[in-house]
Design a protein around this motif. Structure first.
Motif, short mmCIF file in Angstrom:
data_model
loop_
_atom_site.label_atom_id
_atom_site.label_comp_id
_atom_site.label_asym_id
_atom_site.label_seq_id
_atom_site.Cartn_x
_atom_site.Cartn_y
_atom_site.Cartn_z
N SER A 15 20.41 -25.51 53.46
CA SER A 15 19.51 -24.39 53.67
C SER A 15 18.40 -24.32 52.61
O SER A 15 17.49 -23.52 52.73
CB SER A 15 20.32 -23.07 53.64
OG SER A 15 20.94 -22.91 52.37
N GLU A 16 18.52 -25.15 51.56
CA GLU A 16 17.53 -25.12 50.49
C GLU A 16 16.95 -26.50 50.24
O GLU A 16 16.78 -26.93 49.11
CB GLU A 16 18.18 -24.58 49.21
CG GLU A 16 18.74 -23.17 49.34
CD GLU A 16 19.41 -22.71 48.06
OE1 GLU A 16 19.38 -23.47 47.07
OE2 GLU A 16 19.95 -21.60 48.04
N GLN A 17 16.64 -27.22 51.29
CA GLN A 17 16.20 -28.60 51.14
C GLN A 17 14.78 -28.73 50.60
O GLN A 17 14.40 -29.79 50.13
CB GLN A 17 16.32 -29.34 52.47
CG GLN A 17 17.76 -29.58 52.88
CD GLN A 17 17.86 -30.43 54.13
OE1 GLN A 17 16.88 -31.04 54.54
NE2 GLN A 17 19.01 -30.46 54.74
N THR A 18 14.00 -27.68 50.65
CA THR A 18 12.63 -27.74 50.14
C THR A 18 12.64 -27.45 48.65
O THR A 18 13.16 -26.43 48.21
CB THR A 18 11.73 -26.72 50.86
OG1 THR A 18 11.70 -27.03 52.25
CG2 THR A 18 10.32 -26.79 50.30
N LEU A 19 12.07 -28.37 47.87
CA LEU A 19 11.96 -28.14 46.44
C LEU A 19 10.89 -27.09 46.16
O LEU A 19 9.79 -27.16 46.70
CB LEU A 19 11.59 -29.44 45.72
CG LEU A 19 12.66 -30.51 45.60
CD1 LEU A 19 12.11 -31.71 44.85
CD2 LEU A 19 13.89 -29.98 44.90
N HIS A 20 11.20 -26.16 45.33
CA HIS A 20 10.22 -25.14 44.94
C HIS A 20 9.56 -25.60 43.64
O HIS A 20 9.96 -25.21 42.55
CB HIS A 20 10.92 -23.78 44.78
CG HIS A 20 11.57 -23.31 46.04
ND1 HIS A 20 10.85 -22.88 47.14
CD2 HIS A 20 12.88 -23.24 46.39
CE1 HIS A 20 11.70 -22.54 48.12
NE2 HIS A 20 12.92 -22.75 47.67
N PHE A 21 8.56 -26.44 43.81
CA PHE A 21 7.90 -27.06 42.66
C PHE A 21 6.41 -26.84 42.79
O PHE A 21 5.78 -27.29 43.75
CB PHE A 21 8.22 -28.56 42.62
CG PHE A 21 7.52 -29.30 41.52
CD1 PHE A 21 7.71 -28.94 40.20
CD2 PHE A 21 6.67 -30.36 41.82
CE1 PHE A 21 7.05 -29.64 39.18
CE2 PHE A 21 6.01 -31.05 40.82
CZ PHE A 21 6.21 -30.69 39.49
N ASP A 22 5.84 -26.14 41.82
CA ASP A 22 4.40 -25.87 41.82
C ASP A 22 3.72 -26.99 41.04
O ASP A 22 3.66 -26.96 39.80
CB ASP A 22 4.13 -24.51 41.18
CG ASP A 22 2.68 -24.07 41.33
OD1 ASP A 22 1.80 -24.96 41.46
OD2 ASP A 22 2.40 -22.86 41.30
N LEU A 23 3.19 -27.96 41.74
CA LEU A 23 2.58 -29.12 41.11
C LEU A 23 1.35 -28.71 40.29
O LEU A 23 1.14 -29.23 39.19
CB LEU A 23 2.20 -30.15 42.18
CG LEU A 23 1.54 -31.44 41.69
CD1 LEU A 23 2.46 -32.21 40.76
CD2 LEU A 23 1.13 -32.30 42.88
N HIS A 24 0.56 -27.80 40.81
CA HIS A 24 -0.63 -27.37 40.08
C HIS A 24 -0.26 -26.75 38.74
O HIS A 24 -0.88 -27.06 37.71
CB HIS A 24 -1.43 -26.37 40.92
CG HIS A 24 -2.29 -27.01 41.95
ND1 HIS A 24 -3.44 -26.43 42.42
CD2 HIS A 24 -2.18 -28.19 42.61
CE1 HIS A 24 -4.00 -27.22 43.33
NE2 HIS A 24 -3.24 -28.28 43.46
N ALA A 25 0.73 -25.87 38.74
CA ALA A 25 1.14 -25.22 37.50
C ALA A 25 1.70 -26.24 36.51
O ALA A 25 1.45 -26.15 35.30
CB ALA A 25 2.19 -24.14 37.78
N HIS A 26 2.46 -27.20 37.02
CA HIS A 26 3.04 -28.23 36.16
C HIS A 26 1.95 -29.09 35.52
O HIS A 26 2.02 -29.43 34.33
CB HIS A 26 4.00 -29.10 36.96
CG HIS A 26 4.63 -30.19 36.16
ND1 HIS A 26 4.09 -31.46 36.06
CD2 HIS A 26 5.75 -30.21 35.42
CE1 HIS A 26 4.85 -32.20 35.29
NE2 HIS A 26 5.87 -31.47 34.88
N GLU A 27 0.93 -29.44 36.28
CA GLU A 27 -0.10 -30.37 35.82
C GLU A 27 -1.23 -29.69 35.04
O GLU A 27 -1.95 -30.36 34.30
CB GLU A 27 -0.70 -31.10 37.02
CG GLU A 27 0.27 -32.06 37.70
CD GLU A 27 0.49 -33.28 36.84
OE1 GLU A 27 -0.19 -34.30 37.05
OE2 GLU A 27 1.35 -33.21 35.92
N ARG A 28 -1.41 -28.39 35.21
CA ARG A 28 -2.58 -27.72 34.66
C ARG A 28 -2.77 -27.95 33.16
O ARG A 28 -3.87 -28.35 32.74
CB ARG A 28 -2.52 -26.22 34.98
CG ARG A 28 -3.79 -25.47 34.58
CD ARG A 28 -3.76 -24.02 35.04
NE ARG A 28 -3.85 -23.93 36.48
CZ ARG A 28 -2.84 -23.50 37.27
NH1 ARG A 28 -1.68 -23.12 36.72
NH2 ARG A 28 -2.98 -23.44 38.56
N PRO A 29 -1.77 -27.72 32.30
CA PRO A 29 -2.02 -27.89 30.86
C PRO A 29 -2.45 -29.32 30.50
O PRO A 29 -3.40 -29.50 29.73
CB PRO A 29 -0.67 -27.52 30.23
CG PRO A 29 0.01 -26.66 31.24
CD PRO A 29 -0.42 -27.19 32.57
#
Length: 392
Positions: A15-29
């Motif tokens: 039921s939770e197969q989608t990763l909740h990963f914000d690529l923009h937030a991770h890469e911004r710094p």
């Protein structure tokens, strides 16, 4: 890190197969730091360095084959091949300039996409445009949209079809231009001459004997041709080439190159099987992502026998997490420098819901400095390839 052996099974409940990963937030710094440094660099193109042995002119890209050396038994005669061993005396300056250019444009465009300040976004976009115009538009500094003098061999030829791989890094440049356009960060009148250059080069790739021969190679060279063609076609709106690249991916590249276990036998047979296997998977996964239409997940697209790009990620992921487990021969050069932050891991993690793959990706180096690794690392800014939050 211990990885789940089933490449298609998520590491959390269904039921939770989608990763909740914000690529923009991770890469911004990282991107904003890098863009500040890059924005101060002046454009530098191939006209700044001339290969005295090239048959081409000042605006023609030139390179010499990596694995070819003078024949000690025949001084002054045709060069001889030593596969996997790079000759440090061969001309590579244009390749280095193109790498720098592609990295500069990629960083600036990606930073413009993730930046929250409008004025800063435009500053990065304008800096990227200055590099793009120097390479593709301005008469005094532009590169000709062809590749006649790449991978030349002393005493053998002035250029070769496999030299087409030298412009692989322009794929991310084309993606960057398209993303800047979609974000409203490049004006239409500025975009037109860039489209013209890429359309001309795409036509050359599809019609010149060098391009046609490279397209039909049954290893990473054929894969790299397809990524370039697809990226340039996406930018210029060439629907015919886009459709052909989709067909080639699923009817030619995947069935001809991947074994049942997800490996690439033709890459494993090389003197650098680890690096070439990684390289081919990265490029093939990037091609699939580039060709994605709304609602699709091309990494899960399977042939009748079950082979898929996700299976390919599943084959390599354990060895990216623990290189010491690699069961094949070690690369004759650059073994210690691999892996880096391979995009196939990120693309695969988002497709399969694999947190473990994502964690490996996050731990790897995003900006390698070794030339050989940079040369085989064509997707450095995933923000450009996965707009928005990073999901397919």
């Amino acid at each position: 890190m211990i990885l789940n052996p089933d490449p298609t099974r998520p590491t959390h409940p269904a039921s939770e197969q989608t990763l909740h990963f914000d690529l923009h937030a991770h890469e911004r710094p990282r991107l904003l730091r890098a863009a500040e440094a890059v924005s101060r660099k002046a454009p530098l193109t191939i006209v700044s360095v001339r290969n005295p042995r090239s048959a081409g002119g000042a605006h023609d890209f030139s390179s010499e084959a990596d694995y070819w050396w003078p024949d000690p038994d025949n001084p002054g005669g045709p060069y001889r091949q030593r596969d996997g061993l790079s000759n440090p005396d061969n001309f590579t300056a244009h390749r280095a300039l193109l790498l720098d250019f592609s990295e500069n444009v990629g960083v600036l465009a990606a930073a413009a996409l993730v930046c929250r300040e409008p004025e800063q976004r435009w500053r990065y976009a304008d800096a990227a445009l200055a590099h793009l115009y120097a390479w593709f538009v301005q008469p005094a500094t532009r590169m000709n949209p062809s590749l006649l003098y790449s991978q030349a061999i002393g005493g053998v030829c002035t250029g070769r079809a496999i030299g087409v791989i030298d412009t692989l890094h322009l794929a991310e440049v084309a993606v960057a231009v398209r993303r800047l356009d979609e974000a409203g960060l490049i004006h239409a009148d500025a975009l037109a001459p860039l489209h013209e250059w890429f359309a001309t080069y795409l036509d050359w790739l599809c019609t010149h004997p060098y391009g046609v021969e490279e397209r039909d190679w049954h290893n990473n060279h054929g894969t790299c041709w397809a990524l370039q063609a697809a990226a340039f076609a996406r930018l210029t709106g060439n629907a015919e080439v886009i459709a052909d690249c989709r067909r080639r991916l699923f009817e030619v590249l995947l069935p001809d190159q991947m074994a049942a276990d997800g490996s690439f036998p033709q890459e494993l047979s090389r003197t650098k099987p680890y690096g070439y296997s990684i390289f081919n998977l990265d490029v093939m996964c990037a091609l699939a992502v580039l060709l994605t239409e709304p609602g699709e997940d091309p990494l899960r697209h399977a042939l009748q026998d079950g082979r898929s790009l996700l299976r390919g990620v599943g084959f390599l992921a354990p060895y990216l997490a623990d290189k010491s487990a690699w069961p094949f021969a070690r690369d004759v050069m650059y073994w210690p420098e691999w892996p880096v932050r391979q995009p196939a891991l990120l693309f695969g993690a988002l497709s399969a819901g694999r947190e473990d793959w994502l964690q490996v990706w996050r731990c790897l180096d995003p900006a390698p400095a070794v030339m050989e690794v940079r040369r085989n690392f064509p997707v450095r800014q995933p923000v450009l390839w996965l707009p928005g939050s990073g999901a397919f």
